[in-house]
Design a protein around this motif. Structure first.
Motif, PDB file in Angstrom:
ATOM      1  N   VAL A 269     -22.570  -6.369   6.979  1.00  0.00           N
ATOM      2  CA  VAL A 269     -23.786  -6.513   6.181  1.00  0.00           C
ATOM      3  C   VAL A 269     -23.784  -7.905   5.554  1.00  0.00           C
ATOM      4  CG1 VAL A 269     -25.112  -5.605   4.230  1.00  0.00           C
ATOM      5  CG2 VAL A 269     -23.872  -4.031   5.739  1.00  0.00           C
ATOM      6  N   PRO A 270     -24.847  -8.706   5.738  1.00  0.00           N
ATOM      7  CA  PRO A 270     -24.850 -10.077   5.207  1.00  0.00           C
ATOM      8  C   PRO A 270     -24.548 -10.130   3.714  1.00  0.00           C
ATOM      9  CG  PRO A 270     -26.712  -9.743   6.675  1.00  0.00           C
ATOM     10  CD  PRO A 270     -26.080  -8.397   6.488  1.00  0.00           C
ATOM     11  N   GLY A 271     -23.804 -11.166   3.311  1.00  0.00           N
ATOM     12  CA  GLY A 271     -23.392 -11.292   1.919  1.00  0.00           C
ATOM     13  C   GLY A 271     -24.399 -11.990   1.024  1.00  0.00           C
ATOM     14  N   THR A 272     -25.436 -12.563   1.611  1.00  0.00           N
ATOM     15  CA  THR A 272     -26.529 -13.164   0.834  1.00  0.00           C
ATOM     16  C   THR A 272     -27.843 -12.555   1.294  1.00  0.00           C
ATOM     17  OG1 THR A 272     -26.621 -15.001   2.415  1.00  0.00           O
ATOM     18  CG2 THR A 272     -25.328 -15.336   0.408  1.00  0.00           C
ATOM     19  N   ASP A 273     -28.875 -12.717   0.485  1.00  0.00           N
ATOM     20  CA  ASP A 273     -30.153 -12.047   0.741  1.00  0.00           C
ATOM     21  C   ASP A 273     -30.630 -12.239   2.175  1.00  0.00           C
ATOM     22  OD1 ASP A 273     -29.753 -12.183  -2.063  1.00  0.00           O
ATOM     23  OD2 ASP A 273     -31.893 -11.819  -2.382  1.00  0.00           O
ATOM     24  N   ALA A 274     -30.913 -11.130   2.833  1.00  0.00           N
ATOM     25  CA  ALA A 274     -31.357 -11.158   4.222  1.00  0.00           C
ATOM     26  C   ALA A 274     -32.096  -9.865   4.520  1.00  0.00           C
ATOM     27  CB  ALA A 274     -30.158 -11.313   5.168  1.00  0.00           C
ATOM     28  N   GLU A 275     -32.833  -9.874   5.598  1.00  0.00           N
ATOM     29  CA  GLU A 275     -33.456  -8.638   6.055  1.00  0.00           C
ATOM     30  C   GLU A 275     -32.370  -7.747   6.643  1.00  0.00           C
ATOM     31  OE1 GLU A 275     -36.573  -7.428   5.971  1.00  0.00           O
ATOM     32  OE2 GLU A 275     -37.181  -9.131   4.734  1.00  0.00           O
ATOM     33  N   LEU A 276     -32.354  -6.488   6.207  1.00  0.00           N
ATOM     34  CA  LEU A 276     -31.345  -5.557   6.697  1.00  0.00           C
ATOM     35  C   LEU A 276     -31.926  -4.718   7.826  1.00  0.00           C
ATOM     36  CD1 LEU A 276     -29.796  -4.388   3.300  1.00  0.00           C
ATOM     37  CD2 LEU A 276     -28.862  -6.046   4.925  1.00  0.00           C
ATOM     38  N   SER A 277     -31.195  -4.644   8.927  1.00  0.00           N
ATOM     39  CA  SER A 277     -31.627  -3.803  10.035  1.00  0.00           C
ATOM     40  C   SER A 277     -31.379  -2.343   9.673  1.00  0.00           C
ATOM     41  CB  SER A 277     -30.862  -4.171  11.303  1.00  0.00           C
ATOM     42  OG  SER A 277     -29.479  -3.901  11.131  1.00  0.00           O
ATOM     43  N   ASP A 278     -31.743  -1.443  10.574  1.00  0.00           N
ATOM     44  CA  ASP A 278     -31.429  -0.044  10.318  1.00  0.00           C
ATOM     45  C   ASP A 278     -29.915   0.137  10.370  1.00  0.00           C
ATOM     46  OD1 ASP A 278     -31.962  -0.459  13.310  1.00  0.00           O
ATOM     47  OD2 ASP A 278     -30.872   1.443  13.276  1.00  0.00           O
ATOM     48  N   ALA A 279     -29.439   1.258   9.820  1.00  0.00           N
ATOM     49  CA  ALA A 279     -27.998   1.476   9.699  1.00  0.00           C
ATOM     50  C   ALA A 279     -27.296   1.425  11.048  1.00  0.00           C
ATOM     51  CB  ALA A 279     -27.734   2.813   9.007  1.00  0.00           C
ATOM     52  N   ALA A 280     -27.886   2.049  12.053  1.00  0.00           N
ATOM     53  CA  ALA A 280     -27.271   2.066  13.383  1.00  0.00           C
ATOM     54  C   ALA A 280     -27.198   0.655  13.956  1.00  0.00           C
ATOM     55  CB  ALA A 280     -28.047   2.983  14.314  1.00  0.00           C
ATOM     56  N   GLY A 281     -28.231  -0.158  13.688  1.00  0.00           N
ATOM     57  CA  GLY A 281     -28.238  -1.521  14.189  1.00  0.00           C
ATOM     58  C   GLY A 281     -27.152  -2.379  13.581  1.00  0.00           C
ATOM     59  N   SER A 282     -26.820  -2.108  12.323  1.00  0.00           N
ATOM     60  CA  SER A 282     -25.793  -2.907  11.640  1.00  0.00           C
ATOM     61  C   SER A 282     -24.411  -2.732  12.256  1.00  0.00           C
ATOM     62  CB  SER A 282     -25.755  -2.539  10.152  1.00  0.00           C
ATOM     63  OG  SER A 282     -26.923  -2.965   9.502  1.00  0.00           O
ATOM     64  N   VAL A 283     -24.160  -1.561  12.844  1.00  0.00           N
ATOM     65  CA  VAL A 283     -22.833  -1.301  13.424  1.00  0.00           C
ATOM     66  C   VAL A 283     -22.855  -1.326  14.946  1.00  0.00           C
ATOM     67  CG1 VAL A 283     -21.909  -0.057  11.445  1.00  0.00           C
ATOM     68  CG2 VAL A 283     -23.224   1.197  13.156  1.00  0.00           C
ATOM     69  N   MET A 284     -23.964  -1.803  15.524  1.00  0.00           N
ATOM     70  CA  MET A 284     -24.056  -1.867  16.988  1.00  0.00           C
ATOM     71  C   MET A 284     -22.960  -2.762  17.559  1.00  0.00           C
ATOM     72  SD  MET A 284     -27.325  -2.951  19.331  1.00  0.00           S
ATOM     73  CE  MET A 284     -28.350  -1.811  18.384  1.00  0.00           C
ATOM     74  N   GLY A 285     -22.689  -3.883  16.871  1.00  0.00           N
ATOM     75  CA  GLY A 285     -21.645  -4.778  17.345  1.00  0.00           C
ATOM     76  C   GLY A 285     -20.272  -4.127  17.337  1.00  0.00           C
ATOM     77  N   VAL A 286     -20.016  -3.268  16.339  1.00  0.00           N
ATOM     78  CA  VAL A 286     -18.735  -2.551  16.290  1.00  0.00           C
ATOM     79  C   VAL A 286     -18.614  -1.625  17.495  1.00  0.00           C
ATOM     80  CG1 VAL A 286     -17.288  -1.004  14.932  1.00  0.00           C
ATOM     81  CG2 VAL A 286     -18.738  -2.691  13.773  1.00  0.00           C
ATOM     82  N   ARG A 287     -19.688  -0.926  17.820  1.00  0.00           N
ATOM     83  CA  ARG A 287     -19.666  -0.037  18.989  1.00  0.00           C
ATOM     84  C   ARG A 287     -19.446  -0.838  20.272  1.00  0.00           C
ATOM     85  NH1 ARG A 287     -21.649   4.824  17.213  1.00  0.00           N
ATOM     86  NH2 ARG A 287     -23.146   4.754  15.476  1.00  0.00           N
ATOM     87  N   THR A 288     -20.092  -1.998  20.365  1.00  0.00           N
ATOM     88  CA  THR A 288     -19.918  -2.846  21.554  1.00  0.00           C
ATOM     89  C   THR A 288     -18.471  -3.301  21.689  1.00  0.00           C
ATOM     90  OG1 THR A 288     -22.199  -3.622  21.373  1.00  0.00           O
ATOM     91  CG2 THR A 288     -20.681  -4.969  22.673  1.00  0.00           C
ATOM     92  N   LEU A 289     -17.870  -3.712  20.572  1.00  0.00           N
ATOM     93  CA  LEU A 289     -16.461  -4.100  20.581  1.00  0.00           C
ATOM     94  C   LEU A 289     -15.598  -2.941  21.048  1.00  0.00           C
ATOM     95  CD1 LEU A 289     -14.088  -5.998  19.789  1.00  0.00           C
ATOM     96  CD2 LEU A 289     -14.244  -5.025  17.488  1.00  0.00           C
ATOM     97  N   TRP A 290     -15.882  -1.760  20.556  1.00  0.00           N
ATOM     98  CA  TRP A 290     -15.093  -0.567  20.905  1.00  0.00           C
ATOM     99  C   TRP A 290     -15.119  -0.331  22.416  1.00  0.00           C
ATOM    100  CZ3 TRP A 290     -12.931  -0.367  16.528  1.00  0.00           C
ATOM    101  CH2 TRP A 290     -12.104   0.697  16.154  1.00  0.00           C
TER     102      TRP A 290
END
Length: 339
Positions: A269-290
């Motif tokens: 999750v970005p540490g400075t103000d940004a548009e937040l994607s949906d929850a599943a989208g935020s962890v999509m990269g983790v799933r891809t890594l897995w």
């Protein structure tokens, strides 16, 4: 704080937590926000906007035993006796602990506290000659020993105030990679300090990890090229990092860490103000890594804690609250739909 129907994932950790810092200067409001957001894994907030002594270096310098630091125009410098800056750092830490104690009445579970690790501290604290403590191996040893003793006292105080807590110690080491590669600049700016031998760096970290006894220690770095293998050998039970900085070069080290049981604190999750994607989208990269690592999807919730990419001191208060809540939703997404 109360438990709900969610099950804490992992052993000694929770599904989501913060990195450390938050915007603003109200200790009670910060503690209320953190404990309200992370029912299963709160942390002790840091509020650097209050000024010198509340920043990560000054806060940790205030914990040192028989070593003291004061603010100079160039930064924090080791001195002979405690002064105004040391007293201020200790006062703010006490204020933060008071607030945390108030909002964790009856809490049982993992609770994270943060301090700067020995190598980032050695790169940031100046000796009397103006050079970083990193320039003097003896000073580095003295600093690590003082930090270890100070952390023992700090952890004892946290356990006294929150007796149901399983205290997790986070060592912040954003400068570790630069220290290992000889990239920390001298006071003149024209040269760099000699690289620290990896075995020496590992040994110092291992000694600091031992300070928490049977409790887990997490090492955090939001810099590129986190030395996963070194941290794992030093005994870190978890490694906290900015997920966006991972490259495929890190795959082998990350995979070995997961297989060895090391918890990944994935800063998604970005540490400075940004548009937040949906929850599943935020962890999509983790799933891809897995998938890339060939790891079982069912291990995701047991191996990953979701966090912001780094501290939130530079965010707006409204965004910081949204980011913490978003970490919880993203972690729930990992647990509910591992595929």
């Amino acid at each position: 704080m109360s438990e709900n129907s969610e099950t804490r994932s992992g052993t000694g950790f929770g599904p989501a937590t913060g990195v450390g810092s938050l915007p603003g200067g109200d200790a009670r409001e910060a503690a209320k926000t953190v404990t309200g957001s992370f029912e299963h894994f709160p942390h002790l907030p840091e509020l650097p906007a209050r000024g010198p002594g509340a920043d990560m270096i000054g806060r940790t310098a205030g914990m040192l035993v028989e070593l003291y630091a004061r603010v100079e125009p160039s930064g924090w410098r080791i001195g002979d006796r405690p002064g105004r800056d040391t007293r201020r750092a200790r006062s703010w830490l006490g204020e933060d602990l008071d607030a945390l104690e108030e909002f964790t009445q009856g809490y049982e579970g993992p609770l994270k506290v943060q301090a700067v690790g020995p190598w980032t501290l050695a790169a940031a604290l100046e000796l009397k000659n103006g050079e970083a403590a990193l320039s003097d191996p003896g000073a580095c040893r003295d600093l690590a020993g003082s930090l270890a003793e100070g952390l023992r006292l700090h952890l004892d105080e946290v356990r006294r105030r929150v007796p149901g807590a399983e205290v997790v110690l986070q060592l912040d080491e954003p400068s570790l990679t630069a220290v290992l590669r000889g990239r920390v600049r001298t006071a003149s700016g024209y040269r760099t300090h000699r690289a620290v031998d990896r075995q020496v760096a590992e040994a110092a970290l291992r000694d600091l990890v031992a300070v928490n006894g049977d409790g887990p220690v997490v090492v955090h770095s939001c810099a590129p090229d986190v030395p996963f293998a070194l941290l794992r050998r030093a005994g870190a039970a978890g490694i906290s990092f900015d997920f966006s900085l991972l490259t495929e070069r890190d795959d082998e080290a990350v995979g070995e860490a997961v297989e060895a049981g090391t918890r990944l604190f994935a800063g998604v999750v970005p540490g400075t103000d940004a548009e937040l994607s949906d929850a599943a989208g935020s962890v999509m990269g983790v799933r891809t890594l897995w998938r890339r690592l060939g790891l079982h999807p069912g291990l995701l919730a047991e191996a990953v804690t979701v966090t912001p990419a780094c501290g939130l001191a530079g965010a707006s208060p409204a965004y910081a609250r949204k980011a913490l809540a978003h970490c919880v939703r993203a972690a729930r997404s990992l647990a509910d739909d591992p595929e």
